[in-house]
Scaffold this motif. Structure first.
Motif, PDB file in Angstrom:
ATOM      1  N   SER A  68       3.652  -4.346   6.672  1.00 18.91           N
ATOM      2  CA  SER A  68       2.783  -4.169   7.849  1.00 18.91           C
ATOM      3  C   SER A  68       3.416  -3.280   8.915  1.00 18.91           C
ATOM      4  N   ARG A  69       4.732  -3.093   8.807  1.00 25.32           N
ATOM      5  CA  ARG A  69       5.401  -2.191   9.759  1.00 25.32           C
ATOM      6  C   ARG A  69       5.097  -0.730   9.455  1.00 25.32           C
ATOM      7  N   LYS A  70       4.741  -0.447   8.206  1.00 26.55           N
ATOM      8  CA  LYS A  70       4.499   0.938   7.794  1.00 26.55           C
ATOM      9  C   LYS A  70       3.024   1.244   7.529  1.00 26.55           C
ATOM     10  N   TYR A  71       2.280   0.222   7.117  1.00 22.39           N
ATOM     11  CA  TYR A  71       0.899   0.475   6.703  1.00 22.39           C
ATOM     12  C   TYR A  71      -0.061  -0.485   7.413  1.00 22.39           C
ATOM     13  N   GLU A  72      -1.335  -0.118   7.363  1.00 22.74           N
ATOM     14  CA  GLU A  72      -2.369  -1.009   7.907  1.00 22.74           C
ATOM     15  C   GLU A  72      -3.673  -0.763   7.164  1.00 22.74           C
ATOM     16  N   GLY A  73      -4.625  -1.664   7.379  1.00 25.17           N
ATOM     17  CA  GLY A  73      -5.944  -1.510   6.767  1.00 25.17           C
ATOM     18  C   GLY A  73      -5.904  -1.451   5.248  1.00 25.17           C
ATOM     19  N   TYR A  74      -6.665  -0.520   4.706  1.00 23.21           N
ATOM     20  CA  TYR A  74      -6.819  -0.372   3.259  1.00 23.21           C
ATOM     21  C   TYR A  74      -5.476  -0.082   2.589  1.00 23.21           C
ATOM     22  N   GLU A  75      -4.668   0.787   3.194  1.00 23.86           N
ATOM     23  CA  GLU A  75      -3.377   1.159   2.603  1.00 23.86           C
ATOM     24  C   GLU A  75      -2.453  -0.058   2.504  1.00 23.86           C
ATOM     25  N   LEU A  76      -2.440  -0.906   3.522  1.00 25.17           N
ATOM     26  CA  LEU A  76      -1.631  -2.125   3.506  1.00 25.17           C
ATOM     27  C   LEU A  76      -2.079  -3.049   2.380  1.00 25.17           C
ATOM     28  N   LYS A  77      -3.409  -3.200   2.265  1.00 27.55           N
ATOM     29  CA  LYS A  77      -3.961  -4.062   1.220  1.00 27.55           C
ATOM     30  C   LYS A  77      -3.563  -3.567  -0.171  1.00 27.55           C
ATOM     31  N   GLN A  78      -3.605  -2.239  -0.373  1.00 24.52           N
ATOM     32  CA  GLN A  78      -3.243  -1.651  -1.660  1.00 24.52           C
ATOM     33  C   GLN A  78      -1.768  -1.878  -1.987  1.00 24.52           C
ATOM     34  N   ARG A  79      -0.924  -1.688  -0.989  1.00 31.05           N
ATOM     35  CA  ARG A  79       0.516  -1.878  -1.193  1.00 31.05           C
ATOM     36  C   ARG A  79       0.836  -3.326  -1.564  1.00 31.05           C
ATOM     37  N   LEU A  80       0.219  -4.250  -0.872  1.00 29.69           N
ATOM     38  CA  LEU A  80       0.442  -5.669  -1.159  1.00 29.69           C
ATOM     39  C   LEU A  80      -0.102  -6.044  -2.539  1.00 29.69           C
ATOM     40  N   THR A  81      -1.231  -5.457  -2.892  1.00 24.21           N
ATOM     41  CA  THR A  81      -1.809  -5.702  -4.220  1.00 24.21           C
ATOM     42  C   THR A  81      -0.856  -5.242  -5.319  1.00 24.21           C
ATOM     43  N   GLN A  82      -0.272  -4.058  -5.135  1.00 29.11           N
ATOM     44  CA  GLN A  82       0.660  -3.511  -6.130  1.00 29.11           C
ATOM     45  C   GLN A  82       1.899  -4.398  -6.280  1.00 29.11           C
ATOM     46  N   VAL A  83       2.424  -4.859  -5.153  1.00 27.48           N
ATOM     47  CA  VAL A  83       3.611  -5.720  -5.198  1.00 27.48           C
ATOM     48  C   VAL A  83       3.310  -7.013  -5.947  1.00 27.48           C
ATOM     49  N   LEU A  84       2.189  -7.635  -5.625  1.00 28.08           N
ATOM     50  CA  LEU A  84       1.818  -8.905  -6.261  1.00 28.08           C
ATOM     51  C   LEU A  84       1.513  -8.730  -7.746  1.00 28.08           C
ATOM     52  N   ALA A  85       0.903  -7.606  -8.088  1.00 29.56           N
ATOM     53  CA  ALA A  85       0.601  -7.335  -9.499  1.00 29.56           C
ATOM     54  C   ALA A  85       1.892  -7.184 -10.303  1.00 29.56           C
ATOM     55  N   ARG A  86       2.886  -6.530  -9.696  1.00 32.98           N
ATOM     56  CA  ARG A  86       4.181  -6.384 -10.372  1.00 32.98           C
ATOM     57  C   ARG A  86       4.867  -7.728 -10.554  1.00 32.98           C
ATOM     58  N   LYS A  87       4.547  -8.685  -9.715  1.00 30.25           N
ATOM     59  CA  LYS A  87       5.120 -10.029  -9.817  1.00 30.25           C
ATOM     60  C   LYS A  87       4.439 -10.853 -10.909  1.00 30.25           C
ATOM     61  N   GLY A  88       3.317 -10.332 -11.445  1.00 32.40           N
ATOM     62  CA  GLY A  88       2.648 -11.012 -12.554  1.00 32.40           C
ATOM     63  C   GLY A  88       1.361 -11.722 -12.213  1.00 32.40           C
TER      64      GLY A  88
END
Length: 258
Positions: A224-244
Motif C-alpha cells: 500500500s506504500r507503493k500502489y493503490e486502487g486496482y494496481e494494489l489489488k492486482q499486486r496483492l492477488t499475485q502475492v496470494l496466488a503465489r502462496k497457493g
C-alpha cells in the motif's frame, strides 16, 4: 644370518642382521616367528618375516582407522592406498578384516538404515544415495532396505513439517509443500502422499479466508506504500496466488479486506 639387534622404535621394531640387512617389523611379527637377538634365520625366513611384517603393519593401520567408527570396505581400501600400501597387501588385509568381521558392508548399511528408523528423516532413495557414496554395492543396500518399513519415518517427518508450515499455507499449498519436502528427502510419492493423509486429523480447521487475512495483514502495509486502487489489488492477488490460494478465494477475501 644372525639377528644382531631387535630394538623398539615407537610402534615398530628395528631388526638388524649380521649381513648388514635391516628392516622394520611389528610386535606381531616378533611373536609369530619367535624372534630374539642372536637367533639364526635363513634367507627364506627373512623373506617371510618381511612379508608378514608388511601385512601386520597394514592391518594395524586399518584397525586404527576402524577404531573410531565403522567403515566400509572402500573406505578402508582408500585409507590404506593413501598410506601407499601395496595393492596386494591391501587385498590380504581386507580379506583378513572381513573374515574377522571388522568389515561388513551389509552390517554397515543395516546400521545406517536402523539409525534412520529411530531418529532420522530420510527415505529409501536418499539412503541409497548416501550409503552407495561410501562404496557399498547398490544390490546390498536394496536387499537391506527390503527389511525395513519406511512408513513410520515418513509419518514422523510429515508431522515435523506440519508443525513448521501449519497456519502459514492454505490446505492445498500445505499438502503440496509437505509432499514435496518428503520426496526431496527420498520418499516415494506414494509414501509421501500416504504420510500426509495420516495428518488429516491434526490439521487445524482454520478457514482459507482467515489464512488469507493473516497474509494480507503482512503484505498490505508493504504494497500500500507503493500502489493503490486496482494496481494494489492486482499486486496483492499475485502475492496470494503465489502462496497457493485459489483466485476465487482471493477475490472474495479482498472484497472484504479492501
Amino acid at each position: 644370518m644372525k639377528i644382531t639387534k631387535l630394538e623398539k622404535k615407537k610402534r615398530l621394531y628395528l631388526l638388524e642382521l649380521d649381513s648388514d640387512q635391516t628392516c622394520y617389523i611389528t610386535e606381531d611379527t616378533i611373536v609369530r616367528f619367535m624372534l630374539t637377538k642372536g637367533k639364526e634365520i635363513s634367507a627364506e625366513e627373512l623373506t617371510e618375516i618381511k612379508s608378514f611384517a608388511q601385512f601386520s603393519y597394514s592391518k594395524n593401520l586399518a584397525l586404527y582407522h576402524l577404531s573410531f567408527k565403522a567403515r566400509t570396505e572402500k573406505e578402508v581400501r582408500d585409507y590404506l592406498a593413501k598410506h601407499e600400501i601395496d595393492e596386494k597387501i591391501i587385498q590380504q588385509v581386507i580379506q583378513s578384516l572381513k573374515d574377522d568381521n571388522w568389515i561388513n558392508d551389509r552390517q554397515y548399511a543395516q546400521a545406517i538404515i536402523n539409525s534412520n528408523q529411530l531418529s532420522g528423516d530420510k527415505g529409501s532413495y536418499l539412503l541409497m544415495q548416501k550409503i552407495s557414496q561410501k562404496g557399498v554395492a547398490k544390490s546390498i543396500i536394496q536387499e537391506v532396505l527390503q527389511e525395513f518399513d519406511m512408513t513410520e519415518v515418513a509419518e514422523r517427518t510429515a508431522e515435523k513439517l506440519l508443525k513448521k508450515y501449519q497456519g502459514k499455507l492454505p490446505a492445498r499449498a500445505l499438502q503440496d509443500k509437505i509432499i514435496q519436502n518428503l520426496t526431496n528427502k527420498g520418499f516415494s510419492y506414494s509414501e509421501a502422499k500416504a504420510a500426509f493423509n495420516q495428518l488429516d486429523n491434526q490439521i487445524d480447521e482454520e478457514t482459507v479466508q482467515e489464512l488469507i487475512f493473516k497474509e494480507l495483514d503482512k503484505q498490505y502495509p508493504k504494497y500500500s506504500r507503493k500502489y493503490e486502487g486496482y494496481e494494489l489489488k492486482q499486486r496483492l492477488t499475485q502475492v496470494l496466488a503465489r502462496k497457493g490460494y485459489d483466485f476465487s478465494d482471493i477475490a472474495s477475501a479482498l472484497r472484504e479486506y479492501l
